[in-house]
Design an enzyme around this catalytic site. Structure first.
Site, PDB file in Angstrom:
ATOM      1  N   GLN A   1      11.702   0.864  15.429  1.00  0.00           N
ATOM      2  CA  GLN A   1      11.977  -0.283  14.549  1.00  0.00           C
ATOM      3  C   GLN A   1      13.387  -0.176  13.965  1.00  0.00           C
ATOM      4  O   GLN A   1      14.138  -1.149  13.937  1.00  0.00           O
ATOM      5  CB  GLN A   1      10.934  -0.309  13.431  1.00  0.00           C
ATOM      6  CG  GLN A   1      11.261  -1.245  12.282  1.00  0.00           C
ATOM      7  CD  GLN A   1      10.112  -1.366  11.301  1.00  0.00           C
ATOM      8  OE1 GLN A   1       9.134  -2.027  11.589  1.00  0.00           O
ATOM      9  NE2 GLN A   1      10.220  -0.756  10.137  1.00  0.00           N
TER      10      GLN A   1
ATOM     11  N   ASP B   1       9.346   4.960  11.641  1.00  0.00           N
ATOM     12  CA  ASP B   1       9.299   3.876  12.632  1.00  0.00           C
ATOM     13  C   ASP B   1      10.654   3.847  13.325  1.00  0.00           C
ATOM     14  O   ASP B   1      11.469   2.950  13.118  1.00  0.00           O
ATOM     15  CB  ASP B   1       9.004   2.551  11.932  1.00  0.00           C
ATOM     16  CG  ASP B   1       7.616   2.542  11.326  1.00  0.00           C
ATOM     17  OD1 ASP B   1       6.641   2.660  12.074  1.00  0.00           O
ATOM     18  OD2 ASP B   1       7.509   2.455  10.095  1.00  0.00           O
TER      19      ASP B   1
ATOM     20  N   GLN C   1       3.560  -9.461  13.474  1.00  0.00           N
ATOM     21  CA  GLN C   1       3.799  -8.163  14.137  1.00  0.00           C
ATOM     22  C   GLN C   1       2.507  -7.450  14.502  1.00  0.00           C
ATOM     23  O   GLN C   1       2.547  -6.306  14.961  1.00  0.00           O
ATOM     24  CB  GLN C   1       4.735  -7.287  13.304  1.00  0.00           C
ATOM     25  CG  GLN C   1       4.163  -6.781  11.992  1.00  0.00           C
ATOM     26  CD  GLN C   1       5.221  -6.073  11.149  1.00  0.00           C
ATOM     27  OE1 GLN C   1       6.071  -6.704  10.544  1.00  0.00           O
ATOM     28  NE2 GLN C   1       5.184  -4.752  11.131  1.00  0.00           N
TER      29      GLN C   1
ATOM     30  N   HIS D   1       7.247   5.334   1.144  1.00  0.00           N
ATOM     31  CA  HIS D   1       7.890   4.131   0.607  1.00  0.00           C
ATOM     32  C   HIS D   1       8.729   4.479  -0.619  1.00  0.00           C
ATOM     33  O   HIS D   1       9.823   3.942  -0.803  1.00  0.00           O
ATOM     34  CB  HIS D   1       6.841   3.100   0.159  1.00  0.00           C
ATOM     35  CG  HIS D   1       6.004   2.560   1.265  1.00  0.00           C
ATOM     36  ND1 HIS D   1       4.674   2.856   1.404  1.00  0.00           N
ATOM     37  CD2 HIS D   1       6.308   1.715   2.281  1.00  0.00           C
ATOM     38  CE1 HIS D   1       4.185   2.228   2.452  1.00  0.00           C
ATOM     39  NE2 HIS D   1       5.157   1.532   3.011  1.00  0.00           N
TER      40      HIS D   1
ATOM     41  N   GLY E   1      12.595   3.339   7.068  1.00  0.00           N
ATOM     42  CA  GLY E   1      12.184   4.720   7.314  1.00  0.00           C
ATOM     43  C   GLY E   1      12.405   5.116   8.767  1.00  0.00           C
ATOM     44  O   GLY E   1      12.253   4.300   9.679  1.00  0.00           O
ATOM     45  N   GLU E   2      12.750   6.379   8.971  1.00  0.00           N
ATOM     46  CA  GLU E   2      12.917   6.891  10.339  1.00  0.00           C
ATOM     47  C   GLU E   2      11.582   7.150  11.020  1.00  0.00           C
ATOM     48  O   GLU E   2      11.532   7.427  12.202  1.00  0.00           O
ATOM     49  CB  GLU E   2      13.756   8.182  10.323  1.00  0.00           C
ATOM     50  CG  GLU E   2      15.212   7.895  10.017  1.00  0.00           C
ATOM     51  CD  GLU E   2      16.069   9.142   9.897  1.00  0.00           C
ATOM     52  OE1 GLU E   2      15.542  10.262  10.046  1.00  0.00           O
ATOM     53  OE2 GLU E   2      17.275   8.982   9.633  1.00  0.00           O
TER      54      GLU E   2
ATOM     55  N   MET F   1       3.700  10.662   6.332  1.00  0.00           N
ATOM     56  CA  MET F   1       3.035   9.694   5.452  1.00  0.00           C
ATOM     57  C   MET F   1       2.956   8.337   6.143  1.00  0.00           C
ATOM     58  O   MET F   1       3.922   7.891   6.765  1.00  0.00           O
ATOM     59  CB  MET F   1       3.836   9.537   4.168  1.00  0.00           C
ATOM     60  CG  MET F   1       3.941  10.813   3.406  1.00  0.00           C
ATOM     61  SD  MET F   1       3.051  10.697   1.878  1.00  0.00           S
ATOM     62  CE  MET F   1       3.411  12.309   1.199  1.00  0.00           C
TER      63      MET F   1
ATOM     64  N   TYR G   1       0.862  -1.182   0.000  1.00  0.00           N
ATOM     65  CA  TYR G   1       0.000   0.000   0.000  1.00  0.00           C
ATOM     66  C   TYR G   1       0.903   1.239   0.000  1.00  0.00           C
ATOM     67  O   TYR G   1       0.839   2.085   0.887  1.00  0.00           O
ATOM     68  CB  TYR G   1      -0.968  -0.002   1.184  1.00  0.00           C
ATOM     69  CG  TYR G   1      -2.242   0.758   0.841  1.00  0.00           C
ATOM     70  CD1 TYR G   1      -3.152   0.208  -0.072  1.00  0.00           C
ATOM     71  CD2 TYR G   1      -2.519   2.002   1.375  1.00  0.00           C
ATOM     72  CE1 TYR G   1      -4.298   0.890  -0.424  1.00  0.00           C
ATOM     73  CE2 TYR G   1      -3.669   2.688   1.021  1.00  0.00           C
ATOM     74  CZ  TYR G   1      -4.547   2.128   0.124  1.00  0.00           C
ATOM     75  OH  TYR G   1      -5.685   2.815  -0.221  1.00  0.00           O
TER      76      TYR G   1
ATOM     77  N   GLU H   1       4.266   7.982  -0.822  1.00  0.00           N
ATOM     78  CA  GLU H   1       5.517   8.712  -1.080  1.00  0.00           C
ATOM     79  C   GLU H   1       6.630   8.328  -0.100  1.00  0.00           C
ATOM     80  O   GLU H   1       7.801   8.378  -0.450  1.00  0.00           O
ATOM     81  CB  GLU H   1       5.280  10.228  -1.016  1.00  0.00           C
ATOM     82  CG  GLU H   1       4.851  10.842  -2.328  1.00  0.00           C
ATOM     83  CD  GLU H   1       5.867  10.657  -3.464  1.00  0.00           C
ATOM     84  OE1 GLU H   1       7.071  10.836  -3.238  1.00  0.00           O
ATOM     85  OE2 GLU H   1       5.436  10.309  -4.577  1.00  0.00           O
TER      86      GLU H   1
HETATM   87  O1  PAF Z   1       8.002  -1.017   8.420  1.00  0.00           O
HETATM   88  C1  PAF Z   1       7.317  -1.931   7.916  1.00  0.00           C
HETATM   89  O2  PAF Z   1       6.574  -1.725   6.955  1.00  0.00           O
HETATM   90  C2  PAF Z   1       7.368  -3.324   8.507  1.00  0.00           C
HETATM   91  O3  PAF Z   1       7.475  -3.295   9.880  1.00  0.00           O
HETATM   92  C3  PAF Z   1       8.477  -4.199   7.886  1.00  0.00           C
HETATM   93  C4  PAF Z   1       9.861  -3.644   8.186  1.00  0.00           C
HETATM   94  C5  PAF Z   1       8.273  -4.309   6.396  1.00  0.00           C
HETATM   95  C6  PAF Z   1       8.418  -5.610   8.495  1.00  0.00           C
HETATM   96  O4  PAF Z   1       7.203  -6.226   8.241  1.00  0.00           O
END
Ligand code: PAF
Length: 288
Positions: free
Chosen positions: A157, A154, A65, A41, A151-152, A188, A36, A39
């Site tokens: 993560q 998250d 997750q 991504h 991405g920063e 975004m 989905y 910008e």
């Molecule tokens: O950031 C995300 O979209 C997800 O957490 C990832 C890193 C693709 C793992 O499923």
């Protein structure tokens, strides 16, 4: 540049293809996604383009997750559109596995970090980062990248992935890409698609709170509880908002700080209606 894009769903096929690329001396840049695409991504994809001969993205809504009460089923999906967008950005391969192949019925191996997952989002999303670390490990073993882009937005993560890569000696360079925002500042996110028109207005409170903290720090405010209080008040002044956390912490350990004496992460998670949004920035105090 739009080129021929290959879509691979079988894990062994992806591994075979990755081996073939490595044997011919190609470098692989990898962008893991849940699809989905927006910008944000595409920013990761463009960064990826700079770092490898072959650019691979994965599209996989990873069930491990999501908590039992979370939006796994409702999470937005549109593979055809993702394929078109990826092709127009010069992605070479999309790896889009089936959940049953990634986690068969006897599946039982997980990657868990001791400390970093305890902070910020973990209180409301127990097990979330275990699912992320596990799926990213699996994707790394399948796609075999030299470089992977995250991405920063998250932020937690990203810190967790960097630590995991160091701890487990993955020979992969991790690159973080700054948050991409809508013209009015909203970060975004695929989840922005859930917001009604009125909620979309209230969603702006996250970025405004971040900006307010930046302004306060620039004006010399250093006390974390004051910064958190003012950011929280601003968010609460908007309808439909419910704060999950506003935190000031060390950007590497994610431990809370009392004062902003060096680069400090401000991170927030806020419910706007039924949608959970996050935002963050690094506050940089400049001493006079
Ligand atoms: O950031 C995300 O979209 C997800 O957490 C990832 C890193 C693709 C793992 O499923």
């Amino acid at each position: 540049m739009e080129g021929h894009i290959q879509i691979i769903t079988a894990i062994d096929h992806m591994q075979q293809q990755a081996r073939r690329l490595l044997q011919t001396g190609k470098t692989i840049a990898f962008v893991p996604t849940m699809g989905y695409m927006h910008e944000g991504h595409l920013g990761l994809v463009r960064e990826g383009r700079e770092h490898g001969d072959t650019l691979i993205i994965s599209i996989f809504v990873n069930p491990t997750q999501f908590g039992p009460a979370e939006d796994f089923q409702a999470y937005p999906r549109d593979l055809d559109r993702d394929v078109r967008l990826a092709a127009s950005e010069g992605v070479d391969i999309i790896f889009a596995p089936e959940a049953e192949a990634m986690y068969d019925t006897a599946y039982q191996t997980y990657v868990d970090l001791e400390l970093l997952p305890r902070y910020l989002c973990s209180a409301s999303r127990p097990g979330h980062f275990r699912g992320v670390a596990t799926v990213v490990t699996k994707l790394f073993n399948i796609v075999k990248p030299h470089v992977a882009i995250f991405g920063e937005k998250d932020y937690q993560q990203l810190v967790i992935i960097r630590r995991m890569v160091r701890d487990l000696h993955f020979d992969i360079r991790i690159i973080g890409v700054p948050i991409v925002r809508e013209p009015d500042g909203l970060a975004m996110s695929s989840r922005n698609a859930y917001l009604s028109e009125e909620e979309r207005e209230s969603a702006l409170s996250l970025f405004q709170a971040v900006q307010q903290a930046e302004k306060n720090v620039a004006q010399g405010v250093r006390d974390a509880s004051q910064l958190i209080h003012e950011a929280s008040e601003l968010i609460r002044s908007y309808p439909y908002t419910k704060i999950e956390y506003v935190a000031l912490c060390d950007p590497e350990t994610l431990k809370n700080v009392d004062r902003v004496d060096g680069p400090t992460l401000i991170a927030l998670a806020v419910w706007v209606g039924k949608t959970r949004l996050i935002d963050n920035t690094i506050l940089e105090p400049i001493e006079n």
